[in-house]
Scaffold this motif. Sequence first.
Motif, mmCIF file in Angstrom:
data_model
loop_
_atom_site.group_PDB
_atom_site.id
_atom_site.type_symbol
_atom_site.label_atom_id
_atom_site.label_comp_id
_atom_site.label_asym_id
_atom_site.label_seq_id
_atom_site.Cartn_x
_atom_site.Cartn_y
_atom_site.Cartn_z
ATOM 1 N N LEU A 1 64.344 -12.819 122.630
ATOM 2 C CA LEU A 1 65.004 -13.477 122.144
ATOM 3 C C LEU A 1 64.767 -15.074 121.884
ATOM 4 N N VAL A 2 63.714 -14.857 123.348
ATOM 5 C CA VAL A 2 62.862 -16.070 123.453
ATOM 6 C C VAL A 2 62.854 -16.454 121.773
ATOM 7 N N ALA A 3 61.833 -15.816 121.242
ATOM 8 C CA ALA A 3 61.165 -16.526 119.782
ATOM 9 C C ALA A 3 62.121 -16.334 118.579
ATOM 10 N N ARG A 4 63.029 -15.126 118.638
ATOM 11 C CA ARG A 4 63.946 -14.960 117.735
ATOM 12 C C ARG A 4 65.215 -16.091 117.432
ATOM 13 N N LEU A 5 65.573 -17.113 118.587
ATOM 14 C CA LEU A 5 66.363 -17.773 118.657
ATOM 15 C C LEU A 5 65.789 -19.140 118.797
ATOM 16 N N VAL B 1 82.304 -16.539 109.514
ATOM 17 C CA VAL B 1 82.279 -14.844 109.778
ATOM 18 C C VAL B 1 80.578 -15.181 109.509
ATOM 19 N N LEU B 2 79.458 -15.689 109.980
ATOM 20 C CA LEU B 2 77.869 -15.589 108.685
ATOM 21 C C LEU B 2 77.100 -14.929 109.383
ATOM 22 N N ARG B 3 77.476 -14.412 110.690
ATOM 23 C CA ARG B 3 76.656 -13.011 110.719
ATOM 24 C C ARG B 3 76.670 -12.547 111.699
ATOM 25 N N VAL B 4 76.222 -9.895 111.304
ATOM 26 C CA VAL B 4 77.464 -9.250 111.837
ATOM 27 C C VAL B 4 76.622 -8.218 112.818
ATOM 28 N N ASN B 5 75.960 -8.182 113.296
ATOM 29 C CA ASN B 5 75.441 -7.286 113.914
ATOM 30 C C ASN B 5 73.671 -7.278 113.319
ATOM 31 N N ASP B 6 73.404 -8.680 113.348
ATOM 32 C CA ASP B 6 72.174 -8.925 112.740
ATOM 33 C C ASP B 6 71.218 -8.427 114.455
ATOM 34 N N THR B 7 70.355 -7.836 114.030
ATOM 35 C CA THR B 7 68.859 -7.221 114.397
ATOM 36 C C THR B 7 67.743 -7.758 114.134
ATOM 37 N N GLY B 8 67.614 -7.992 113.798
ATOM 38 C CA GLY B 8 65.905 -8.904 113.004
ATOM 39 C C GLY B 8 66.094 -9.687 111.809
ATOM 40 N N GLY B 9 67.329 -10.585 111.466
ATOM 41 C CA GLY B 9 66.599 -11.323 110.425
ATOM 42 C C GLY B 9 66.473 -13.140 110.860
ATOM 43 N N GLU B 10 66.391 -13.801 110.213
ATOM 44 C CA GLU B 10 66.061 -15.518 110.605
ATOM 45 C C GLU B 10 66.898 -16.086 110.811
ATOM 46 N N LEU B 11 67.594 -17.242 111.699
ATOM 47 C CA LEU B 11 69.145 -17.440 112.149
ATOM 48 C C LEU B 11 68.764 -18.991 112.111
#
Length: 229
Positions: free
Chosen positions: A40-44, A195-205
């Motif tokens: 999550l550190v890199a993802r966010l 609602v901008l995202r739902v159940n996003d498991t790997g996309g850019e944020l």
Amino acid sequence: MATVVLLRHARSTANGSGVLAGRSPGVALDPSGETQAAALVARLAGVPLVEIVSSPLTRCRSTVEPLARARNLEPVTEAELSEVDYGEWTGRELKTLFKEPLWAVVQQHPSAAVFPAGEGLAGVQARAVRAVREHDARITKQHGAEAVWLLCSHGDVIKAILADALGQHLDSFQRIVVDPASVSVVRYTDTRPFVLRVNDTGGELASIVPKAPESGDATVGGSTGTPAT
């Protein structure tokens, strides 16, 4: 109003065990969950978080720990975002719960479901939505309408928050999927949530970060999206 990243805790030792953990003590992250939390550190990285708010349960606090440490943020604990109190169902095997008459109610008419010696799902939604809106209003007042914050909670709790944001009756919330370590994003305004995202498991944020305060009006014809780079 601000933008909230709804993070379900990473995979725990109870996920996949066939047991309804609920608020049972000592439910930690499993090895894959620890990897998800660290990622999550890199993802966010592209999301400037002003605050982290978490359920008090261990699996949520452990999920946000690497991120909080990297951002030098002290997570705020919010009891109203805790897991559903499943009462007498807590710790029981799902294969036996399937046979309970209440199981069909939970699946088909969850707004009427009240767990024995526990709480009802309608009450869960009421407390969770109240908490997220109160924190959002507080953070907006402190940091401005362009602020982004993160909330870490549990699957059914996040599904209930999303159902409210989508304007759906709670009886439709079982149509929403929220996987471990998934991200859903809601931007609250004075008139409606977006609602901008739902159940996003790997996309850019990074694109969830608001560029300017929004009026609360929906874009006629639909969003123009993010330009290609």
